[in-house]
Enzyme design. Structure first.
Site, mmCIF file in Angstrom:
data_model
loop_
_atom_site.group_PDB
_atom_site.id
_atom_site.type_symbol
_atom_site.label_atom_id
_atom_site.label_comp_id
_atom_site.label_asym_id
_atom_site.label_seq_id
_atom_site.Cartn_x
_atom_site.Cartn_y
_atom_site.Cartn_z
ATOM 1 N N ARG A 90 0.836 -1.207 0.000
ATOM 2 C CA ARG A 90 0.000 0.000 0.000
ATOM 3 C C ARG A 90 0.870 1.256 0.000
ATOM 4 O O ARG A 90 1.878 1.319 0.702
ATOM 5 C CB ARG A 90 -0.948 -0.003 1.206
ATOM 6 C CG ARG A 90 -1.919 -1.162 1.169
ATOM 7 C CD ARG A 90 -3.156 -0.969 2.000
ATOM 8 N NE ARG A 90 -3.916 -2.225 2.025
ATOM 9 C CZ ARG A 90 -4.734 -2.636 1.064
ATOM 10 N NH1 ARG A 90 -4.923 -1.880 -0.008
ATOM 11 N NH2 ARG A 90 -5.366 -3.794 1.168
ATOM 12 N N ASP A 91 0.427 2.238 -0.808
ATOM 13 C CA ASP A 91 1.130 3.522 -0.836
ATOM 14 C C ASP A 91 1.004 4.193 0.531
ATOM 15 O O ASP A 91 -0.044 4.156 1.169
ATOM 16 C CB ASP A 91 0.531 4.420 -1.928
ATOM 17 C CG ASP A 91 1.439 5.589 -2.269
ATOM 18 O OD1 ASP A 91 2.013 5.594 -3.371
ATOM 19 O OD2 ASP A 91 1.580 6.510 -1.421
ATOM 20 N N GLU A 118 8.948 10.263 -8.485
ATOM 21 C CA GLU A 118 9.719 10.668 -7.301
ATOM 22 C C GLU A 118 10.615 9.553 -6.790
ATOM 23 O O GLU A 118 11.655 9.824 -6.193
ATOM 24 C CB GLU A 118 8.769 11.133 -6.192
ATOM 25 C CG GLU A 118 8.030 12.425 -6.556
ATOM 26 C CD GLU A 118 7.046 12.867 -5.494
ATOM 27 O OE1 GLU A 118 6.831 12.109 -4.518
ATOM 28 O OE2 GLU A 118 6.478 13.968 -5.655
ATOM 29 N N VAL A 119 10.183 8.307 -6.966
ATOM 30 C CA VAL A 119 10.986 7.163 -6.527
ATOM 31 C C VAL A 119 11.471 6.436 -7.779
ATOM 32 O O VAL A 119 10.660 5.944 -8.578
ATOM 33 C CB VAL A 119 10.170 6.219 -5.622
ATOM 34 C CG1 VAL A 119 11.007 4.995 -5.247
ATOM 35 C CG2 VAL A 119 9.691 6.948 -4.374
ATOM 36 N N HIS A 134 7.596 1.366 -10.650
ATOM 37 C CA HIS A 134 6.419 0.960 -9.867
ATOM 38 C C HIS A 134 5.158 1.362 -10.600
ATOM 39 O O HIS A 134 5.074 2.450 -11.163
ATOM 40 C CB HIS A 134 6.435 1.573 -8.461
ATOM 41 C CG HIS A 134 6.593 3.060 -8.442
ATOM 42 N ND1 HIS A 134 7.813 3.676 -8.601
ATOM 43 C CD2 HIS A 134 5.689 4.061 -8.301
ATOM 44 C CE1 HIS A 134 7.662 4.986 -8.540
ATOM 45 N NE2 HIS A 134 6.369 5.254 -8.371
ATOM 46 N N HIS A 141 1.248 2.338 -10.090
ATOM 47 C CA HIS A 141 0.229 2.764 -9.129
ATOM 48 C C HIS A 141 -1.081 2.100 -9.521
ATOM 49 O O HIS A 141 -1.579 2.326 -10.633
ATOM 50 C CB HIS A 141 0.021 4.278 -9.187
ATOM 51 C CG HIS A 141 1.173 5.103 -8.714
ATOM 52 N ND1 HIS A 141 1.233 5.650 -7.449
ATOM 53 C CD2 HIS A 141 2.306 5.486 -9.346
ATOM 54 C CE1 HIS A 141 2.357 6.343 -7.325
ATOM 55 N NE2 HIS A 141 3.021 6.260 -8.462
HETATM 56 P P1 5GP Z 1 6.020 8.388 -7.943
HETATM 57 O O1 5GP Z 1 5.768 9.868 -7.741
HETATM 58 O O2 5GP Z 1 7.502 8.091 -7.958
HETATM 59 O O3 5GP Z 1 5.273 7.804 -9.091
HETATM 60 O O4 5GP Z 1 5.379 7.675 -6.684
HETATM 61 C C1 5GP Z 1 6.066 7.357 -5.523
HETATM 62 C C2 5GP Z 1 5.041 6.896 -4.512
HETATM 63 O O5 5GP Z 1 5.712 6.278 -3.435
HETATM 64 C C3 5GP Z 1 4.206 8.052 -3.927
HETATM 65 O O6 5GP Z 1 2.823 7.842 -4.204
HETATM 66 C C4 5GP Z 1 4.519 7.988 -2.421
HETATM 67 O O7 5GP Z 1 3.385 8.258 -1.616
HETATM 68 C C5 5GP Z 1 5.022 6.569 -2.246
HETATM 69 N N1 5GP Z 1 5.970 6.406 -1.167
HETATM 70 C C6 5GP Z 1 7.045 7.204 -0.879
HETATM 71 N N2 5GP Z 1 7.718 6.725 0.170
HETATM 72 C C7 5GP Z 1 7.063 5.590 0.573
HETATM 73 C C8 5GP Z 1 7.304 4.639 1.621
HETATM 74 O O8 5GP Z 1 8.250 4.730 2.402
HETATM 75 N N3 5GP Z 1 6.427 3.608 1.703
HETATM 76 C C9 5GP Z 1 5.366 3.460 0.868
HETATM 77 N N4 5GP Z 1 4.560 2.417 1.058
HETATM 78 N N5 5GP Z 1 5.114 4.332 -0.145
HETATM 79 C C10 5GP Z 1 5.959 5.381 -0.278
#
Ligand code: 5GP
Ligand code: ZN
Length: 119
Positions: A30-31, A96-97, A101, A103
């Site tokens: 879960r996010d 951001e990560v 991944h 969503h």
């Molecule tokens: P992006 O913006 O890279 O597509 O999405 C990164 C997602 O990772 C974001 O929706 C954020 O809420 C989630 N996220 C960031 N840090 C953590 C964490 O430590 N644990 C979990 N479960 N989700 C995270």
């Protein structure tokens, strides 16, 4: 990759996560900041920076990520009303990560695909 990748650390069990499904090659959890009633992240356990690198480097693994996402969608009861599956990629995509991944979002009407009309 290494200890500086957040999602690699989740795979390694170094950072806790609410795991909803695990296969030998993928993990779904879960996010931490859900944007919908159901918001699950689905990742390959192996490190790829983004979905383009993943799909080009290991198309079968990319398919396994999709299959895991579909299984979670079924588990979460999303198949009837539908859901959204998206990969933010790079700067314009808002990534951001930098560990690939998907969503998986659902559980309510999700509105327009983009917040703004950019065309
Ligand atoms: P992006 O913006 O890279 O597509 O999405 C990164 C997602 O990772 C974001 O929706 C954020 O809420 C989630 N996220 C960031 N840090 C953590 C964490 O430590 N644990 C979990 N479960 N989700 C995270
Ligand atoms: Zn990683």
């Amino acid at each position: 990759m290494g200890t500086d990748c957040l999602f690699c650390r989740i795979v390694a069990g170094e950072i806790p996560a609410t795991v909803v499904r695990e296969t030998p090659t993928t993990l779904a959890f879960r996010d931490i900041t859900p944007k919908a009633p159901v918001h699950v992240l689905v990742i390959p356990k192996e490190h790829y920076a983004d979905v383009a690198t993943l799909a080009q480097g290991d198309p079968a693994l990319a398919g396994e990520v999709l299959a895991t996402a579909a299984a979670v969608a079924e588990d979460e009861g999303l198949l009837g009303d539908g859901f959204r599956l998206m990969f933010n990629t790079g700067a314009y995509g808002g990534q951001e990560v930098f560990h690939a991944h998907a969503h998986l979002l659902g559980g309510a009407p999700l509105g327009p695909m983009l917040a703004r009309d950019l065309a």
